[in-house]
Motif scaffolding. Structure first.
Motif, PDB file in Angstrom:
ATOM      1  N   ARG A 180       0.842  -1.201   0.000  1.00 27.58           N
ATOM      2  CA  ARG A 180       0.000   0.000   0.000  1.00 27.58           C
ATOM      3  C   ARG A 180       0.878   1.251   0.000  1.00 27.58           C
ATOM      4  O   ARG A 180       1.826   1.366   0.777  1.00 27.58           O
ATOM      5  CB  ARG A 180      -0.919   0.015   1.218  1.00 27.58           C
ATOM      6  CG  ARG A 180      -1.911  -1.139   1.245  1.00 27.58           C
ATOM      7  CD  ARG A 180      -2.792  -1.094   2.486  1.00 27.58           C
ATOM      8  NE  ARG A 180      -2.009  -1.140   3.708  1.00 27.58           N
ATOM      9  CZ  ARG A 180      -1.555  -2.265   4.260  1.00 27.58           C
ATOM     10  NH1 ARG A 180      -1.792  -3.422   3.685  1.00 27.58           N
ATOM     11  NH2 ARG A 180      -0.860  -2.225   5.383  1.00 27.58           N
ATOM     12  N   ARG A 187      -3.085  -1.896  -8.702  1.00 28.42           N
ATOM     13  CA  ARG A 187      -4.294  -1.279  -8.136  1.00 28.42           C
ATOM     14  C   ARG A 187      -4.840  -2.119  -6.986  1.00 28.42           C
ATOM     15  O   ARG A 187      -5.178  -1.606  -5.916  1.00 28.42           O
ATOM     16  CB  ARG A 187      -5.360  -1.114  -9.236  1.00 28.42           C
ATOM     17  CG  ARG A 187      -6.729  -0.706  -8.722  1.00 28.42           C
ATOM     18  CD  ARG A 187      -7.720  -0.489  -9.845  1.00 28.42           C
ATOM     19  NE  ARG A 187      -7.811  -1.582 -10.792  1.00 28.42           N
ATOM     20  CZ  ARG A 187      -8.463  -2.719 -10.576  1.00 28.42           C
ATOM     21  NH1 ARG A 187      -9.055  -2.937  -9.403  1.00 28.42           N
ATOM     22  NH2 ARG A 187      -8.516  -3.657 -11.505  1.00 28.42           N
ATOM     23  N   ILE A 188      -4.929  -3.431  -7.184  1.00 31.24           N
ATOM     24  CA  ILE A 188      -5.438  -4.320  -6.144  1.00 31.24           C
ATOM     25  C   ILE A 188      -4.545  -4.278  -4.911  1.00 31.24           C
ATOM     26  O   ILE A 188      -5.023  -4.330  -3.771  1.00 31.24           O
ATOM     27  CB  ILE A 188      -5.557  -5.763  -6.699  1.00 31.24           C
ATOM     28  CG1 ILE A 188      -6.681  -5.834  -7.740  1.00 31.24           C
ATOM     29  CG2 ILE A 188      -5.806  -6.769  -5.581  1.00 31.24           C
ATOM     30  CD1 ILE A 188      -6.690  -7.132  -8.541  1.00 31.24           C
ATOM     31  N   LEU A 234     -12.014 -12.578  -7.140  1.00 33.19           N
ATOM     32  CA  LEU A 234     -11.818 -11.134  -7.300  1.00 33.19           C
ATOM     33  C   LEU A 234     -12.602 -10.626  -8.512  1.00 33.19           C
ATOM     34  O   LEU A 234     -13.156  -9.521  -8.500  1.00 33.19           O
ATOM     35  CB  LEU A 234     -10.332 -10.814  -7.457  1.00 33.19           C
ATOM     36  CG  LEU A 234      -9.480 -10.919  -6.190  1.00 33.19           C
ATOM     37  CD1 LEU A 234      -8.003 -10.745  -6.531  1.00 33.19           C
ATOM     38  CD2 LEU A 234      -9.908  -9.878  -5.155  1.00 33.19           C
ATOM     39  N   TYR A 235     -12.665 -11.432  -9.566  1.00 30.64           N
ATOM     40  CA  TYR A 235     -13.474 -11.074 -10.742  1.00 30.64           C
ATOM     41  C   TYR A 235     -14.951 -11.013 -10.383  1.00 30.64           C
ATOM     42  O   TYR A 235     -15.663 -10.066 -10.753  1.00 30.64           O
ATOM     43  CB  TYR A 235     -13.237 -12.098 -11.853  1.00 30.64           C
ATOM     44  CG  TYR A 235     -14.264 -12.046 -12.961  1.00 30.64           C
ATOM     45  CD1 TYR A 235     -14.201 -11.071 -13.955  1.00 30.64           C
ATOM     46  CD2 TYR A 235     -15.309 -12.972 -13.011  1.00 30.64           C
ATOM     47  CE1 TYR A 235     -15.144 -11.028 -14.976  1.00 30.64           C
ATOM     48  CE2 TYR A 235     -16.254 -12.938 -14.023  1.00 30.64           C
ATOM     49  CZ  TYR A 235     -16.169 -11.955 -14.998  1.00 30.64           C
ATOM     50  OH  TYR A 235     -17.117 -11.917 -16.005  1.00 30.64           O
ATOM     51  N   TYR A 293      -8.263 -15.280  -8.077  1.00 30.27           N
ATOM     52  CA  TYR A 293      -8.554 -14.298  -9.107  1.00 30.27           C
ATOM     53  C   TYR A 293      -9.983 -14.449  -9.636  1.00 30.27           C
ATOM     54  O   TYR A 293     -10.620 -13.456 -10.004  1.00 30.27           O
ATOM     55  CB  TYR A 293      -7.544 -14.422 -10.253  1.00 30.27           C
ATOM     56  CG  TYR A 293      -6.113 -14.178  -9.820  1.00 30.27           C
ATOM     57  CD1 TYR A 293      -5.815 -13.373  -8.723  1.00 30.27           C
ATOM     58  CD2 TYR A 293      -5.045 -14.765 -10.488  1.00 30.27           C
ATOM     59  CE1 TYR A 293      -4.507 -13.158  -8.309  1.00 30.27           C
ATOM     60  CE2 TYR A 293      -3.734 -14.553 -10.091  1.00 30.27           C
ATOM     61  CZ  TYR A 293      -3.476 -13.753  -8.995  1.00 30.27           C
ATOM     62  OH  TYR A 293      -2.182 -13.546  -8.591  1.00 30.27           O
ATOM     63  N   GLY A 329      -6.062   0.692 -14.033  1.00 29.37           N
ATOM     64  CA  GLY A 329      -5.477   1.148 -12.771  1.00 29.37           C
ATOM     65  C   GLY A 329      -4.446   2.235 -12.868  1.00 29.37           C
ATOM     66  O   GLY A 329      -3.999   2.757 -11.829  1.00 29.37           O
ATOM     67  N   THR A 370     -16.311 -10.332  -7.660  1.00 26.29           N
ATOM     68  CA  THR A 370     -16.629  -9.190  -6.798  1.00 26.29           C
ATOM     69  C   THR A 370     -16.341  -7.851  -7.468  1.00 26.29           C
ATOM     70  O   THR A 370     -16.479  -6.805  -6.838  1.00 26.29           O
ATOM     71  CB  THR A 370     -15.838  -9.272  -5.474  1.00 26.29           C
ATOM     72  OG1 THR A 370     -14.431  -9.254  -5.752  1.00 26.29           O
ATOM     73  CG2 THR A 370     -16.191 -10.536  -4.708  1.00 26.29           C
ATOM     74  N   GLY A 371     -15.904  -7.896  -8.735  1.00 26.66           N
ATOM     75  CA  GLY A 371     -15.682  -6.666  -9.482  1.00 26.66           C
ATOM     76  C   GLY A 371     -14.326  -6.029  -9.292  1.00 26.66           C
ATOM     77  O   GLY A 371     -14.069  -4.949  -9.827  1.00 26.66           O
ATOM     78  N   ARG A 372     -13.422  -6.666  -8.574  1.00 28.32           N
ATOM     79  CA  ARG A 372     -12.110  -6.065  -8.296  1.00 28.32           C
ATOM     80  C   ARG A 372     -11.067  -6.420  -9.349  1.00 28.32           C
ATOM     81  O   ARG A 372     -10.080  -5.704  -9.512  1.00 28.32           O
ATOM     82  CB  ARG A 372     -11.622  -6.489  -6.914  1.00 28.32           C
ATOM     83  CG  ARG A 372     -12.526  -6.010  -5.778  1.00 28.32           C
ATOM     84  CD  ARG A 372     -12.060  -6.525  -4.438  1.00 28.32           C
ATOM     85  NE  ARG A 372     -10.724  -6.041  -4.115  1.00 28.32           N
ATOM     86  CZ  ARG A 372     -10.003  -6.515  -3.098  1.00 28.32           C
ATOM     87  NH1 ARG A 372     -10.485  -7.503  -2.347  1.00 28.32           N
ATOM     88  NH2 ARG A 372      -8.798  -6.028  -2.852  1.00 28.32           N
ATOM     89  N   LEU A 373     -11.262  -7.512 -10.057  1.00 29.13           N
ATOM     90  CA  LEU A 373     -10.336  -7.924 -11.102  1.00 29.13           C
ATOM     91  C   LEU A 373     -11.071  -7.892 -12.437  1.00 29.13           C
ATOM     92  O   LEU A 373     -12.157  -8.459 -12.567  1.00 29.13           O
ATOM     93  CB  LEU A 373      -9.807  -9.330 -10.834  1.00 29.13           C
ATOM     94  CG  LEU A 373      -8.773  -9.820 -11.850  1.00 29.13           C
ATOM     95  CD1 LEU A 373      -7.368  -9.732 -11.256  1.00 29.13           C
ATOM     96  CD2 LEU A 373      -9.043 -11.253 -12.276  1.00 29.13           C
ATOM     97  N   GLN A 381      -3.479  -3.702 -13.071  1.00 28.72           N
ATOM     98  CA  GLN A 381      -4.571  -3.993 -12.138  1.00 28.72           C
ATOM     99  C   GLN A 381      -4.070  -4.719 -10.896  1.00 28.72           C
ATOM    100  O   GLN A 381      -4.655  -4.582  -9.818  1.00 28.72           O
ATOM    101  CB  GLN A 381      -5.706  -4.740 -12.814  1.00 28.72           C
ATOM    102  CG  GLN A 381      -5.481  -6.152 -13.260  1.00 28.72           C
ATOM    103  CD  GLN A 381      -6.810  -6.776 -13.714  1.00 28.72           C
ATOM    104  OE1 GLN A 381      -7.911  -6.370 -13.295  1.00 28.72           O
ATOM    105  NE2 GLN A 381      -6.731  -7.759 -14.598  1.00 28.72           N
TER     106      GLN A 381
END
Length: 349
Positions: free
Chosen positions: A174, A195-196, A309-310, A306, A219, A312-315, A192
């Motif tokens: 972070r 970004r994650i 993550l896809y 992954y 990202g 949930t919209g994060r990937l 990405q």
């Protein structure tokens, strides 16, 4: 059955391939979709030496048709994404959670295919450019059936390599600063991944200004058409620089752009005999140059991660699929990839 065969001179779609039945610890998969990666093109142009004839493709997803003796984690009808890691699962490296370093998974091409009675090699223990392929059980990772298979196919190489390089190899934290040189299929996944991971400044560098929009979607906080401008954005340098093109002059730029304690991560694939240079004194402030094989991935763990993550919209996966092509249009897909008209083309069966 149909597949893309490279005979050492040309790659073409043939319709008379055969594949054997799965043996113990193996899985027969009906391939639904397969991404066209530059590694496939590198076999064709000789950048990656590989024995021929060979069925190309290594980034695929499909449906399990049959499993061999002893396979219990997948069954006929399951949707799976395929990895290229035919690791043994029992050596010291596998036991340490480093299957990419398993010596059983490197340089041991099998020949499960045949054509006209003659054996044909399998590329990257995978050969996803065929209607059916046989892989080791460890290479088939079950995924939820609500993930579109053309999108799921891209997890097996581009996502594992790019996102994995960020999370597993570089361990971006972070607030870190990240520079990504090259925003093709791998570069977008590095973006990405950063970004994650929570990177604060993510600078995409690509000579093609038309790639800015998609780079920012994945990202990038900044976009440059030349690495010359990076120092204006990051005066002391970057914590992490990822080279995703495979050119030695860009590798040198990656090293020169590092801040103290920075890491240059090499993901692009130059010719096998290529040599890069750097100023040795520039590394004494705890800088590092890191090679990275397949995102230092653990596919049975990472593909499942992954996929969630896809969901949930994060990937992003659907956005990676620039265009789908029926396998018969392999020549068109190759031309588009070489011209940079697509981030990732996907062949469908």
């Amino acid at each position: 059955m149909r597949g893309v065969l490279f005979d050492g001179k040309r790659a073409e779609v043939v319709d008379d391939l055969e594949v054997r039945e799965p043996g113990p610890g193996e899985v027969l998969v009906a391939v639904s979709a397969a991404g066209l990666c530059h590694s496939d093109l590198s076999v064709i142009d000789g950048t990656i030496p590989f024995p021929t004839p060979v069925v190309l493709g290594h980034e695929g997803a499909g449906v399990v048709e049959e499993v061999g003796a002893g396979v219990t984690h997948v069954a006929a009808g399951d949707h799976v994404a395929l990895s290229t890691l035919a690791n043994c699962g029992t050596c010291a490296e596998c036991d340490r959670g480093r299957p990419t370093m398993c010596r059983q998974a490197i340089g041991r091409p099998g020949r499960p295919f045949s054509r006209g009675g003659r054996p044909v090699y399998q590329f990257a223990s995978n050969s996803a450019f065929a209607e059916r392929t046989v892989v080791k059980a460890v290479q088939a990772v079950r995924i939820p059936k609500d993930i579109p298979l053309p999108s799921a196919a891209l997890i097996g190489c581009g996502v594992l390599t790019g996102v994995g390089a960020v999370l597993n190899r570089a361990r971006v934290d972070r607030g870190d600063s990240v520079v990504v040189i090259g925003t093709g299929g791998i570069g977008l996944n590095v973006l990405q991944g950063a970004r994650i991971a929570g990177a604060l400044r993510i600078v995409a560098v690509d000579a093609n200004p038309a790639k800015e929009e998609v780079a920012r979607r994945f990202g990038a906080t900044d976009f440059l058409t030349s690495a010359e401008g990076v120092r204006e954005l990051l005066p002391t340098g970057a914590d992490h620089v990822f080279e995703c093109v495979g050119r030695v002059e860009l590798i040198r730029q990656a090293v020169d752009l590092l801040d103290r304690h920075g890491q240059a991560v090499l993901l692009g694939v130059p010719p096998a005999t290529a040599e890069a240079s750097f100023r040795v004194s520039s590394l004494f402030l705890d800088k590092s140059i890191l090679g990275c094989r397949y995102g230092a991935s653990r596919p049975q763990r990472d593909i499942a991660l992954y996929a969630e993550l896809y969901r949930t919209g994060r990937l992003l996966l659907d956005e990676l699929v620039t265009r789908t092509y029926p396998v018969e249009d392999f020549a068109k897909a190759t031309a588009d990839a070489e011209a940079g008209r697509v981030a990732r083309g996907v062949l469908t069966f």
